[in-house]
Design an enzyme around this catalytic site. Structure first.
Site, short mmCIF file in Angstrom:
data_model
loop_
_atom_site.label_atom_id
_atom_site.label_comp_id
_atom_site.label_asym_id
_atom_site.label_seq_id
_atom_site.Cartn_x
_atom_site.Cartn_y
_atom_site.Cartn_z
N GLN A 62 34.54 30.36 57.74
CA GLN A 62 33.63 29.67 56.82
C GLN A 62 32.59 30.63 56.22
O GLN A 62 32.21 30.49 55.05
CB GLN A 62 32.93 28.52 57.54
CG GLN A 62 32.29 27.55 56.59
CD GLN A 62 31.68 26.37 57.33
OE1 GLN A 62 30.80 26.53 58.17
NE2 GLN A 62 32.15 25.19 57.02
N GLU A 68 18.87 41.40 22.87
CA GLU A 68 19.37 42.22 23.97
C GLU A 68 19.32 41.45 25.29
O GLU A 68 20.27 41.45 26.06
CB GLU A 68 18.55 43.52 24.09
CG GLU A 68 19.10 44.43 25.18
CD GLU A 68 18.44 45.80 25.19
OE1 GLU A 68 18.92 46.67 24.45
OE2 GLU A 68 17.45 45.98 25.92
N ARG A 105 43.73 39.84 53.78
CA ARG A 105 43.21 40.60 54.93
C ARG A 105 43.13 39.72 56.17
O ARG A 105 42.49 38.66 56.14
CB ARG A 105 41.82 41.14 54.56
CG ARG A 105 41.05 41.77 55.70
CD ARG A 105 41.62 43.11 56.08
NE ARG A 105 40.80 43.74 57.12
CZ ARG A 105 41.20 44.76 57.84
NH1 ARG A 105 42.39 45.31 57.62
NH2 ARG A 105 40.41 45.28 58.77
#
Ligand SMILES: Cc1cc2nc3c(=O)[nH]c(=O)nc-3n(C[C@H](O)[C@H](O)[C@H](O)COP(=O)(O)OP(=O)(O)OC[C@H]3O[C@@H](n4cnc5c(N)ncnc54)[C@H](O)[C@@H]3O)c2cc1C
Length: 381
Positions: free
Chosen positions: A281, A244, A270
């Site tokens: 940056q 798991e 955007r």
């Protein structure tokens, strides 16, 4: 070492991604808000073969190796946005299906595995108790031999799939004085007198994955339903946790890939201060950090599956993957939300859901602190 997909695995990944994208994402915002598990999506995954990927064909599985399974989970995480569904499926796969494959006798495998592969049976793995969480071996659920059956009493909590499960792998102690040597795993079908379940109250994330309590009150289980052998529960538990921890975060790699692609596209589109925000940056370096986390996590997840296929996976490797990807997935989910600004904060964008889902990964299958403890213990031996 070659952990990359070969041509056949790459084609399979493509088909999983396409299936997941087109068949598993309907009304996710609504289902997340309502906290509903979508059984039809579960069945679609099973029809596609996902629940039975590493299960031998004779029991209804696909007979895939664990690297192929991990690659498929990556693709599932990339195409499917429903983190709860993915979590429920992986919880069953690694902590119920694989222990049955490894420790079940022929009759137990014949009885349960085909249904777990075809989606008609859902399974849960029940260890945690109110007073036994990180310290799982403090569990007090008892099993007393009485004739040809055991009588179980105790309460399990935070059990994934509890309210929808048809089969429970329940860990109980034959005698607390024996310590781990008394631990025993039992297969208990739903409907067994004395076994009841309840759904947990509202939870933060993974809301489409059921979580609840399992109560055993004089629950009588045949000696034939012991998984492994009486007193051999520790081996079953450790095997389940090994796989798991190594496998449950493979889908997060896919989710991180999808979010990075979205962030690159969004920040390129955007515009603020007269140019795309990707040109700042602070933004582009966030993208770079997300890429580094993604590639490191991808390598760790694939390497763990490759080691497991070779029988060489150990507890430290599994904890390294679980710890790294839990933290990386959460950080990248937070970065994704931040790069989307106010839009990222809105539920309809689905980005805050990733953050809520990702936090769960620091807790389930052993908390991040416990993974660090396991790693440190092995370093300092
Ligand atoms: C979404 C979800 C799904 C789950 N599914 C299952 C399931 O299917 N089956 C199942 O059996 N359980 C399941 N669990 C339970 C999970 O395994 C436990 O919640 C987890 O192991 C932590 O136990 P606890 O909640 O009792 O916390 P505690 O053990 O009480 O820990 C509380 C805090 O103390 C810290 N802590 C405890 N001991 C130490 C230590 N020695 N050193 C450092 N820090 C420590 C922990 O890291 C944590 O931050 C699930 C939990 C979640 C959230």
């Amino acid at each position: 070492m070659d952990f990359g997909p070969n041509a056949e695995q790459a084609a399979f990944q493509d088909s999983v991604r396409r299936f997941a994208t087109s068949c598993l994402n309907d009304d996710l915002v609504g289902r997340d808000r309502a906290g509903t598990f979508d059984r039809s999506s579960w069945e679609r995954c099973a029809s596609f073969g996902l629940q039975g990927l590493p299960v031998p064909r004779e029991y209804g599985g696909q007979g895939a190796d664990l690297l192929t399974t991990a690659l498929a989970m990556e693709a599932l995480g990339e195409g499917c946005w429903d983190g709860g569904l993915i979590f429920s499926l992986n919880a069953q796969l690694w902590s119920a299906t694989m222990p049955l494959v490894e420790y079940g006798d022929d009759k137990q495998k014949d009885t349960y595995l085909p249904g777990m592969c075809d989606g008609s049976l859902i399974a849960a793995h029940a260890v945690t108790e109110p007073e036994a969480g990180s310290d799982a071996m403090a569990l007090t659920t008892s099993a007393r031999l009485d004739g040809d059956s055991y009588v179980l009493n105790g309460t399990k909590q935070f059990i994934t799939n509890a309210s929808v499960a048809d089969l429970f792998i329940v860990f109980a102690t034959l005698d607390r004085a024996l310590g781990w040597a008394g631990l025993t795993a039992f297969l208990i079908p739903k409907g067994t007198p004395g076994l009841t379940t309840s759904q947990a109250s509202d939870k933060m994330g993974l809301r489409t994955s059921p979580l609840g309590e399992v109560t055993l009150t004089d629950c009588r289980v045949s000696v034939d339903e012991v998984l492994g052998a009486p007193g051999a529960g520790m081996a079953v538990f450790e095997h389940a946790m090994l796989l798991e921890r190594a496998g449950i975060m493979a889908a997060a790699v896919g989710a991180m890939q999808r979010r990075l692609d979205e962030c690159v596209a969004y920040t390129s589109r955007r515009r603020q201060f007269g140019r795309p925000i990707a040109g700042f940056q602070a933004v582009s370096h966030t993208l770079a950090d997300m890429k580094v986390r993604l590639e490191a996590g991808r390598l760790l997840a694939r390497r763990a599956a490759w080691l497991a296929d070779r029988g060489e996976l150990d507890a430290m490797d599994a904890s390294v993957v679980k710890l790294y990807l839990s933290e990386a997935y959460l950080q990248s989910s937070l970065d994704t939300l931040q790069l989307h600004g106010g839009y990222g904060y809105m539920a309809e964008a689905g980005l805050e859901r990733d953050v809520r889902d990702a936090i769960g990964a620091r807790i389930y299958s052993g908390t991040s602190q416990m993974q660090r403890t396991i790693i440190a213990d092995r370093l300092l031996r």
